[in-house]
Design a protein around this motif. Structure first.
Motif, PDB file in Angstrom:
ATOM      1  N   SER A   1       0.822  -1.214   0.000  1.00  0.00           N
ATOM      2  CA  SER A   1       0.000   0.000   0.000  1.00  0.00           C
ATOM      3  C   SER A   1       0.856   1.262   0.000  1.00  0.00           C
ATOM      4  O   SER A   1       0.505   2.261  -0.626  1.00  0.00           O
ATOM      5  CB  SER A   1      -0.926  -0.008   1.214  1.00  0.00           C
ATOM      6  N   LYS A   2       2.014   1.216   0.658  1.00  0.00           N
ATOM      7  CA  LYS A   2       2.889   2.387   0.700  1.00  0.00           C
ATOM      8  C   LYS A   2       3.410   2.711  -0.695  1.00  0.00           C
ATOM      9  O   LYS A   2       3.411   3.867  -1.119  1.00  0.00           O
ATOM     10  CB  LYS A   2       4.045   2.135   1.673  1.00  0.00           C
ATOM     11  N   GLN A   3       3.861   1.690  -1.422  1.00  0.00           N
ATOM     12  CA  GLN A   3       4.400   1.909  -2.760  1.00  0.00           C
ATOM     13  C   GLN A   3       3.311   2.378  -3.725  1.00  0.00           C
ATOM     14  O   GLN A   3       3.570   3.136  -4.651  1.00  0.00           O
ATOM     15  CB  GLN A   3       5.057   0.628  -3.280  1.00  0.00           C
ATOM     16  N   LEU A   4       2.082   1.917  -3.516  1.00  0.00           N
ATOM     17  CA  LEU A   4       0.972   2.341  -4.374  1.00  0.00           C
ATOM     18  C   LEU A   4       0.563   3.782  -4.084  1.00  0.00           C
ATOM     19  O   LEU A   4       0.255   4.544  -5.002  1.00  0.00           O
ATOM     20  CB  LEU A   4      -0.227   1.409  -4.177  1.00  0.00           C
ATOM     21  N   GLN A   5       0.561   4.159  -2.810  1.00  0.00           N
ATOM     22  CA  GLN A   5       0.147   5.507  -2.444  1.00  0.00           C
ATOM     23  C   GLN A   5       1.240   6.531  -2.723  1.00  0.00           C
ATOM     24  O   GLN A   5       0.961   7.627  -3.225  1.00  0.00           O
ATOM     25  CB  GLN A   5      -0.231   5.551  -0.951  1.00  0.00           C
ATOM     26  N   THR A   6       2.464   6.203  -2.393  1.00  0.00           N
ATOM     27  CA  THR A   6       3.598   7.115  -2.607  1.00  0.00           C
ATOM     28  C   THR A   6       4.720   6.355  -3.297  1.00  0.00           C
ATOM     29  O   THR A   6       5.713   5.978  -2.684  1.00  0.00           O
ATOM     30  CB  THR A   6       4.104   7.682  -1.263  1.00  0.00           C
TER      31      THR A   6
END
Length: 473
Positions: A435-440
């Motif tokens: 989720s972190k890589q997708l969001q930022t």
């Protein structure tokens, strides 16, 4: 004395009564606030909660609505076969059954979506002139008719044309960023500036594909026909969908992985400089050139999916590294191509889209103006980067290995350090987008490994260190 005693008694009694009342009032307000908070949390707050980790979005939560016709589907279903699997849900909508289909073999092929015949739209007005097609009304209503298929456990509806090529695993990852219980209209505008300006940068272009959260799609289906009547003057289907969604007060959530591909010719530059986001769709394969040399369009796309089947999430992700030994710049567009620049090139320049293609309308006043940053193709072939196209990809205990072989290089006076280079080997681990890589999202780093062979270059892709910079040395 009595009066004095009474006054004294009251003096003692009043602070006690005030304290008691204050405490009672505090308890009452606390109970009221707690109760109200619980009610708000249940009735309103629950819609703001993301799906739990134990119940992640998967491809079974998606329903596809594909717009086609009885005439075009026989030739276009080869594109659907690239990405469709029998466990998916959805329908391809046609105006009438293709000649090859009949009651005996209708929907017998589970390698493509089942066929649905669209409802009659003759009652709706279509006043766009000149050159418009009233089939735009039928295609627009695919949104309504797909939602009315009444599939269970749906979180997202995804729409596209019969020549839209989707990457379902990437769709799932991308859409999982958003709460399907809220109203979302997810897509992208055209690469063509004139087209985006004409139809609006807030409109998702239908050929590139777009997604609606189930909560929005179900409401839209109920009001769609009444809305269509107000937009008889519009040209296309996606403009009608956009207008109706706008009337519901919802704006576009832009995702650059959807590609309308309103370009002609060689789209290498667009693919080799893909945005830092998952590849979600490609469009217009019949209009653009084959994306791999010496292949037909169909074979080229099949070859691209050989990499997608191994690591879909890394497809076209651009990684740049600098070879200190020979002062070279290497740009890896995973699963597609590697470019070798014969000098140090600043990273922002490498990330620009190389103009290898032609405009959608070459004679238009705004031809050559796009919705992305570009750099011109150098007129001297010897000063262009060498291109190595995907040959094969495999996955094993040493990670995922993809090999790229040199394409024809039109330079008879090549004296560079790469003149004997024939193969580039790229080693990666499977990319799992959290989720972190997708969001930022953050671009990955790569290293050129030491090699004694002038014909082989080995590159390892890895996560960048916390403060690591990608820069030329």
């Amino acid at each position: 004395m009595k009066s004095a005693i009474k006054t004294k008694s009251l003096t003692k009694l009043i602070p006690f009564s005030s304290s008691f009342c204050a405490i009672s009032l505090f308890i009452f307000i606390s109970i009221l606030f707690f109760t109200t908070s619980k009610i708000v949390t249940i009735n309103i707050g629950s819609s703001l909660l993301q799906p739990t980790e134990s119940d992640p979005t998967n491809v079974n939560h998606l329903v596809f609505g594909i717009a086609s016709s009885g005439k075009s589907w026989p030739n276009r279903k080869k594109y659907a076969k690239l990405w469709w699997n029998k466990n998916m849900k959805g329908c391809v909508f046609v105006d009438n059954l293709p000649p090859e289909e009949n009651d005996n073999n209708l929907n017998s092929d589970d390698s493509v979506p089942q066929i649905c015949v669209s409802e009659d739209t003759s009652k709706f007005n279509y006043t766009y002139r000149p050159g418009g097609l009233r089939s735009a009304i039928r295609v627009a209503r695919v949104v309504k008719e797909t939602a009315e298929l009444n599939h269970s456990d749906v979180r997202w509806y995804v729409f596209g044309d019969d020549d839209t090529i989707f990457f379902p695993e990437n769709l799932v990852k991308t859409l999982s960023k958003y709460d399907h219980r809220l109203w979302y209209y997810v897509g992208a505008y055209s690469e063509n500036y004139e087209g985006s300006q004409t139809f609006g940068f807030g409109m998702a272009f239908g050929g590139g594909g777009f997604a609606l959260s189930a909560s929005l799609a179900n409401v839209l289906a109920k009001v769609f026909d009444s809305c269509i009547e107000r937009y008889s003057h519009l040209y296309g289907s996606d403009a009608r969908v956009f207008s109706c969604i706008a009337e519901l007060g919802v704006g576009l959530t832009y995702e650059p992985g959807f590609h309308q591909v309103d370009l002609r010719g060689n789209v290498f530059g667009l693919l080799a400089a893909h945005p830092l986001s998952p590849l979600l769709s490609l469009h217009h394969p019949d209009i653009t050139d084959a994306i791999f040399p010496n292949m037909t369009n169909s074979k080229s796309l099949q070859h691209l999916f050989e990499a997608a089947y191994v690591d879909s999430q890394r497809m076209l992700q651009q990684t740049v590294c600098y070879d200190r030994r020979f002062s070279r710049t290497i740009s890896v567009s995973w699963g597609y191509a590697v470019q070798v620049f014969q000098s140090n090139v600043l990273l922002p320049d490498v990330l620009r889209v190389q103009e290898t293609f032609k405009p959608w309308k070459e004679k238009h006043v705004m031809a050559g103006i796009y919705t992305f940053s570009k750099r011109e193709l150098h007129h001297d072939p010897c000063k262009r980067p060498k291109i190595f196209y995907l040959d094969n990809v495999s996955s094993g205990k040493d990670g995922i290995i993809s090999n790229y072989t040199k394409s024809f290089y039109n330079c008879s006076n090549d004296k560079t350090s790469s003149k004997n280079l024939e193969v580039i080997k790229v080693v990666t681990n499977n990319l799992d987008l959290d989720s972190k890589q997708l969001q930022t999202p953050r671009r990955q780093c790569c290293d050129v490994l030491d090699s004694n062979s002038g014909q082989l270059m080995e590159i390892a892709i890895r996560e960048c260190k916390y403060e690591e910079l990608i820069y030329m040395h």
